[in-house]
Motif scaffolding. Structure first.
Motif, mmCIF file in Angstrom:
data_model
loop_
_atom_site.group_PDB
_atom_site.id
_atom_site.type_symbol
_atom_site.label_atom_id
_atom_site.label_comp_id
_atom_site.label_asym_id
_atom_site.label_seq_id
_atom_site.Cartn_x
_atom_site.Cartn_y
_atom_site.Cartn_z
ATOM 1 N N LEU A 224 -25.975 21.345 2.382
ATOM 2 C CA LEU A 224 -26.784 21.885 3.556
ATOM 3 C C LEU A 224 -26.748 23.289 3.403
ATOM 4 C CD1 LEU A 224 -25.471 19.399 6.386
ATOM 5 C CD2 LEU A 224 -27.541 19.200 5.350
ATOM 6 N N THR A 225 -27.836 24.146 3.887
ATOM 7 C CA THR A 225 -28.055 25.385 3.851
ATOM 8 C C THR A 225 -28.122 25.951 5.249
ATOM 9 O OG1 THR A 225 -30.469 25.207 4.445
ATOM 10 C CG2 THR A 225 -29.767 25.066 2.117
ATOM 11 N N SER A 226 -27.999 27.298 5.654
ATOM 12 C CA SER A 226 -27.956 27.694 7.008
ATOM 13 C C SER A 226 -28.951 27.431 7.841
ATOM 14 C CB SER A 226 -27.914 29.383 6.859
ATOM 15 O OG SER A 226 -29.072 29.744 5.937
ATOM 16 N N SER A 227 -30.110 27.198 7.179
ATOM 17 C CA SER A 227 -31.321 26.678 7.919
ATOM 18 C C SER A 227 -31.112 25.348 8.339
ATOM 19 C CB SER A 227 -32.728 26.979 7.061
ATOM 20 O OG SER A 227 -32.592 25.899 6.098
ATOM 21 N N ASP A 228 -30.451 24.424 7.579
ATOM 22 C CA ASP A 228 -30.168 23.167 8.042
ATOM 23 C C ASP A 228 -29.216 23.114 9.070
ATOM 24 O OD1 ASP A 228 -31.726 22.100 6.087
ATOM 25 O OD2 ASP A 228 -30.046 22.045 4.664
ATOM 26 N N MET A 229 -28.138 23.859 9.112
ATOM 27 C CA MET A 229 -27.166 24.314 10.246
ATOM 28 C C MET A 229 -27.838 24.568 11.449
ATOM 29 S SD MET A 229 -24.417 22.893 8.638
ATOM 30 C CE MET A 229 -23.205 23.506 9.870
ATOM 31 N N GLN A 230 -28.755 25.606 11.247
ATOM 32 C CA GLN A 230 -29.538 25.955 12.363
ATOM 33 C C GLN A 230 -30.332 24.868 13.148
ATOM 34 O OE1 GLN A 230 -29.292 29.144 13.920
ATOM 35 N NE2 GLN A 230 -30.789 28.219 15.494
ATOM 36 N N TYR A 231 -30.889 23.873 12.271
ATOM 37 C CA TYR A 231 -31.722 22.895 12.932
ATOM 38 C C TYR A 231 -30.865 21.925 13.497
ATOM 39 C CZ TYR A 231 -34.155 18.383 12.682
ATOM 40 O OH TYR A 231 -34.753 17.384 13.136
ATOM 41 N N LEU A 232 -29.674 21.595 13.097
ATOM 42 C CA LEU A 232 -28.865 20.752 13.589
ATOM 43 C C LEU A 232 -27.820 21.152 14.555
ATOM 44 C CD1 LEU A 232 -27.368 19.139 10.074
ATOM 45 C CD2 LEU A 232 -28.891 17.827 11.663
ATOM 46 N N LEU A 233 -27.534 22.337 14.665
ATOM 47 C CA LEU A 233 -26.526 22.780 15.665
ATOM 48 C C LEU A 233 -27.271 23.549 16.623
ATOM 49 C CD1 LEU A 233 -23.679 23.789 13.380
ATOM 50 C CD2 LEU A 233 -24.008 21.512 14.621
ATOM 51 N N GLY A 234 -28.277 24.437 16.468
ATOM 52 C CA GLY A 234 -28.975 25.444 17.558
ATOM 53 C C GLY A 234 -28.510 26.638 17.487
ATOM 54 N N GLY A 235 -27.054 26.834 17.404
ATOM 55 C CA GLY A 235 -26.256 28.048 17.462
ATOM 56 C C GLY A 235 -25.032 27.846 16.552
ATOM 57 N N PRO A 236 -25.209 28.136 15.461
ATOM 58 C CA PRO A 236 -24.134 27.787 14.394
ATOM 59 C C PRO A 236 -22.781 28.697 14.713
ATOM 60 C CG PRO A 236 -25.943 27.825 13.000
ATOM 61 C CD PRO A 236 -26.317 28.083 14.268
ATOM 62 N N ALA A 237 -23.326 29.821 15.175
ATOM 63 C CA ALA A 237 -22.023 30.824 15.321
ATOM 64 C C ALA A 237 -21.249 30.287 16.561
ATOM 65 C CB ALA A 237 -22.567 32.303 15.603
ATOM 66 N N ALA A 238 -22.020 29.969 17.675
ATOM 67 C CA ALA A 238 -21.134 29.645 18.897
ATOM 68 C C ALA A 238 -20.530 28.310 18.491
ATOM 69 C CB ALA A 238 -22.481 29.410 19.691
ATOM 70 N N VAL A 239 -20.915 27.384 17.683
ATOM 71 C CA VAL A 239 -20.206 26.134 17.521
ATOM 72 C C VAL A 239 -19.078 26.518 16.620
ATOM 73 C CG1 VAL A 239 -20.106 24.010 16.220
ATOM 74 C CG2 VAL A 239 -22.268 24.611 17.328
ATOM 75 N N ALA A 240 -19.046 27.506 15.751
ATOM 76 C CA ALA A 240 -17.835 27.983 14.941
ATOM 77 C C ALA A 240 -16.909 28.595 15.804
ATOM 78 C CB ALA A 240 -18.402 28.811 13.872
ATOM 79 N N ALA A 241 -17.359 29.307 16.808
ATOM 80 C CA ALA A 241 -16.268 29.976 17.662
ATOM 81 C C ALA A 241 -15.692 28.770 18.593
ATOM 82 C CB ALA A 241 -17.114 30.904 18.781
ATOM 83 N N TRP A 242 -16.384 27.954 19.035
ATOM 84 C CA TRP A 242 -15.800 26.657 19.895
ATOM 85 C C TRP A 242 -15.028 26.081 19.107
ATOM 86 C CZ3 TRP A 242 -15.859 21.428 19.103
ATOM 87 C CH2 TRP A 242 -15.677 20.652 20.076
ATOM 88 N N TRP A 243 -15.099 25.788 17.629
ATOM 89 C CA TRP A 243 -14.288 25.105 16.886
ATOM 90 C C TRP A 243 -13.151 26.024 16.558
ATOM 91 C CZ3 TRP A 243 -15.495 20.376 14.702
ATOM 92 C CH2 TRP A 243 -14.818 19.755 13.526
ATOM 93 N N ALA A 244 -12.976 27.122 16.397
ATOM 94 C CA ALA A 244 -12.075 27.932 16.031
ATOM 95 C C ALA A 244 -11.033 27.957 17.301
ATOM 96 C CB ALA A 244 -12.454 29.226 15.711
ATOM 97 N N TRP A 245 -11.455 27.990 18.373
ATOM 98 C CA TRP A 245 -10.974 27.953 19.811
ATOM 99 C C TRP A 245 -10.033 26.534 19.865
ATOM 100 C CZ3 TRP A 245 -11.794 24.930 24.358
ATOM 101 C CH2 TRP A 245 -10.808 25.066 25.170
#
Length: 406
Positions: A224-245
């Motif tokens: 999966l590419t960054s565009s795929d992650m954008q499509y699936l998650l809408g906000g990959p950075a926000a999800v990554a921050a939630w995951w790290a928390w």
């Protein structure tokens, strides 16, 4: 689909019905097994040409009852109009098929066709196909997850008819329709098209126990590419921050199945291949994407409600029979079966009235209705829990893809 697209684009397809095409496909599959089916384009041309010849001859036999000519009641002008439609579709078959693909698999084609205009190498094509299949696996697992609202109409339609008569078939039917099964099949296809050498940590398929095929699907998420992650998650950075928390919290307080950093293949698989965990992450980190999935859920529920309708009610059946009793049966029989002579029409109508009156008398209709519908009482609202769905991983690891009897 080609016929529908032709009409949408105002290309005349007068009188051409999908039933004719299905009949042609069945006859050709029987009469030319392993024959000229080397490509989709050739197959479409073969079916259209076969149909044109049958309409020219005025004889298209029903596949299930060859003595019936399914075009026997068409006039010469009607047959000529259909022949013209068939020729028009064959002439424009390539753009019509491309339009079908775009309408049905638009996002999928976008992945396969993106980038440079020159042809892809076989390796590049395989990697893009694998990437497409993994993205579909994530999407379909959410779309058809066990808690999706679309299952409500499925339960009402399926369980009453199969719970008593064929409980094992019911379990099989439920699993074959589930998001888990769809995800497993798509991931298996992704493994089939991608060379394991192109995946980090890729390993061959193993069969440790009998006929159960087990594989680690974690490396596939690297496609999966960054565009795929954008499509699936809408906000990959926000999800990554939630995951790290979440990872900073004590293990007992984290969501089940969350064990690895999101920038690792294991962490990405934990997020993407567990639909409930993914939806929770989106609900707390990217509300807009969570709202988008709610729209998908609503549309899928409406679609299933149309396909999986509950059986007609007892009252509806009774009213329909009473309406039939009040109509002119002799006239209807004469219109529908013109070859039936007068005395036979009268006798048949009289017999039908007496049988219907007997059915409506007393509790006979209710007894017959209950026997057919076998309505399962659900006074405690246990319908959603009748089928046991266990999608947890008792070992706390990312669920491997397991398929039985492949």
């Amino acid at each position: 689909m080609m016929e529908k697209l032709s009409k949408e684009n105002r290309v005349a397809t007068d009188g051409l019905k999908s039933y004719f095409v299905k009949t042609a496909g069945l006859w050709l599959a029987q009469d030319t097994p392993g024959g000229p089916w080397s490509s989709i384009t050739e197959s479409v041309h073969l079916i259209l040409g076969w149909l044109e010849q049958r309409f020219t001859d005025g004889w298209l036999p029903c596949y299930f009852h060859p003595g019936i000519n399914v075009v026997g009641e068409l006039t010469q002008d009607q047959r000529q109009a259909i022949i013209g439609s068939l020729r028009l579709m064959r002439e424009h078959s390539t753009p019509l098929m491309m339009a079908c693909c775009e309408k049905r698999w638009g996002p999928t084609l976008d992945i396969l066709l993106e980038g440079r205009a020159e042809p892809l190498s076989e390796r590049q094509l395989r990697l893009r196909l694998g990437r497409t299949l993994v993205r579909l696996a994530v999407y379909d697992a959410i779309r058809f997850r066990s808690t999706a609202p679309c299952w409500q109409s499925w339960w009402k339609w399926t369980i009453p008819s199969l719970a008593r008569a064929a409980p094992h078939l019911l379990q099989w039917f439920r699993y074959m329709t589930s998001g888990t099964h769809r995800q497993q099949c798509l991931l298996l296809m992704a493994w089939s098209v991608v060379d394991p050498a192109d995946l980090v940590g890729g390993s061959p398929i193993t069969s440790p126990v009998g006929d159960v095929v087990t594989m680690d699907v974690t490396p596939l998420t690297e496609l999966l590419t960054s565009s795929d992650m954008q499509y699936l998650l809408g906000g990959p950075a926000a999800v990554a921050a939630w995951w790290a928390w979440q990872l900073r919290r004590p293990p007992a307080e984290r969501p089940a199945g969350l064990t690895a950093e999101l920038d690792t293949p294991r962490g990405r698989a934990e997020l993407l291949l567990r639909p409930e965990l993914l939806l929770r992450a989106l609900g707390e980190a990217v509300p807009a994407k969570s709202d988008w999935w709610q729209v998908v859920d609503r549309k899928e529920k409406e679609h299933w409600a149309w396909n999986f309708r509950p059986p007609p009610t007892y009252q509806w059946c009774r009213e329909m029979l009473e309406q039939h009793l009040s109509c002119d049966l002799e006239y209807n029989l004469s219109e529908e079966i013109p070859e039936m002579d007068g005395p036979t029409v009268v006798a048949t109508a009289d017999l039908w009235r007496r049988r219907t009156q007997q059915l409506l008398a007393g509790d006979r209709l209710r007894t017959a209705y209950d026997a057919v519908v076998s309505q399962w009482p659900d006074r405690w609202r246990l319908l959603p829990y009748y089928l046991k769905v266990d999608e947890t991983d008792t070992r706390g690891k990312t669920r491997a893809c397991s398929l039985t009897h492949i």
